[in-house]
Design a protein around this motif. Structure first.
Motif, mmCIF file in Angstrom:
data_model
loop_
_atom_site.group_PDB
_atom_site.id
_atom_site.type_symbol
_atom_site.label_atom_id
_atom_site.label_comp_id
_atom_site.label_asym_id
_atom_site.label_seq_id
_atom_site.Cartn_x
_atom_site.Cartn_y
_atom_site.Cartn_z
ATOM 1 N N GLY A 70 -35.234 8.256 27.685
ATOM 2 C CA GLY A 70 -34.233 8.729 26.571
ATOM 3 C C GLY A 70 -33.200 8.047 26.510
ATOM 4 O O GLY A 70 -32.154 8.407 25.719
ATOM 5 N N ARG A 71 -32.758 6.846 27.252
ATOM 6 C CA ARG A 71 -31.617 5.926 26.962
ATOM 7 C C ARG A 71 -31.822 5.033 25.805
ATOM 8 O O ARG A 71 -33.088 4.644 25.529
ATOM 9 N N ASP A 72 -30.517 4.614 25.158
ATOM 10 C CA ASP A 72 -30.696 4.000 24.018
ATOM 11 C C ASP A 72 -30.846 2.340 24.591
ATOM 12 O O ASP A 72 -29.919 2.187 25.602
ATOM 13 N N THR A 73 -31.652 1.597 23.964
ATOM 14 C CA THR A 73 -32.003 0.120 24.378
ATOM 15 C C THR A 73 -31.596 -0.578 23.156
ATOM 16 O O THR A 73 -32.149 -0.296 22.068
ATOM 17 N N LYS A 74 -30.891 -1.803 23.138
ATOM 18 C CA LYS A 74 -30.959 -2.610 22.270
ATOM 19 C C LYS A 74 -31.809 -3.764 22.312
ATOM 20 O O LYS A 74 -31.821 -4.394 23.161
ATOM 21 N N LEU A 75 -32.501 -3.925 21.341
ATOM 22 C CA LEU A 75 -33.406 -5.162 21.146
ATOM 23 C C LEU A 75 -33.121 -6.041 19.938
ATOM 24 O O LEU A 75 -32.583 -5.674 18.797
ATOM 25 N N GLU A 76 -33.271 -7.476 20.149
ATOM 26 C CA GLU A 76 -32.673 -8.105 19.088
ATOM 27 C C GLU A 76 -34.209 -8.804 18.596
ATOM 28 O O GLU A 76 -34.811 -9.609 19.236
ATOM 29 N N ILE A 77 -34.310 -8.535 17.299
ATOM 30 C CA ILE A 77 -35.495 -9.156 16.911
ATOM 31 C C ILE A 77 -35.398 -10.176 15.869
ATOM 32 O O ILE A 77 -34.473 -10.154 14.845
#
Length: 171
Positions: A70-77
């Motif tokens: 449930g943690r937010d993770t940032k992905l760079e696409i």
């Protein structure tokens, strides 16, 4: 601009040139007749020019996704921009799709892992290997001239039919 007929019907000539351009871009060098080599050179130059002019066009965006806990993770696409995407599609129309080959002694799981993300190996090779190399080369040349990606070297005459042979290679 006039195109050489190469003593073939249009569909046969197009398939022949398409195949030779594909092999040239994949292997970097082919041997063929001089007239065919000049036609292949024209087509290959245009395709490489499209790649060189558009390979820097990318769009980056950051996406926030939730993982299992449930943690937010940032992905760079990083996606292709519109100019690069159009160039990719134009190149894919002109060359055949060559499958990636297993290296000597490479196990099947290793091969699958290495090629899992590659859909069109030749197009990837053009954009990841040739385009940066020729873009840097154009910067080093005075005036930043584009073109001159291929070289045609005459070999002499073939035994049997005395056709003038040549090697065409990427510079």
């Amino acid at each position: 601009m006039e195109q050489r007929k190469l003593s073939r019907a249009t569909d046969q000539r197009d398939a022949l040139l398409r195949n030779q351009v594909t092999q040239l871009l994949w292997h970097g060098r082919i041997e063929t007749t001089y007239e065919r080599a000049k036609e292949v050179s024209r087509i290959a130059e245009k395709l490489l020019n499209k790649a060189v002019n558009s390979y820097l066009d990318t769009e980056k965006k950051v996406v926030v996704r939730k993982d299992k806990r449930g943690r937010d993770t940032k992905l760079e696409i990083v996606n292709d921009g519109s100019k690069k995407l159009a160039a990719r599609r134009a190149i894919m129309r002109k060359v055949y799709d060559i499958p990636e080959l297993r290296r000597e002694g490479e196990a099947a799981p290793t091969f699958r892992a290495r090629t899992a993300h590659i859909k069109h190996p030749l197009v990837e090779k053009i954009f990841n290997e040739y385009a940066p190399r020729y873009h840097d080369r154009a910067k080093n040349i005075a005036g930043g001239a584009l073109g001159g990606y291929t070289r045609v070297l005459k070999l002499g005459f073939r035994r049997g039919d005395a056709a003038e042979m040549a090697i065409i290679e990427l510079v």
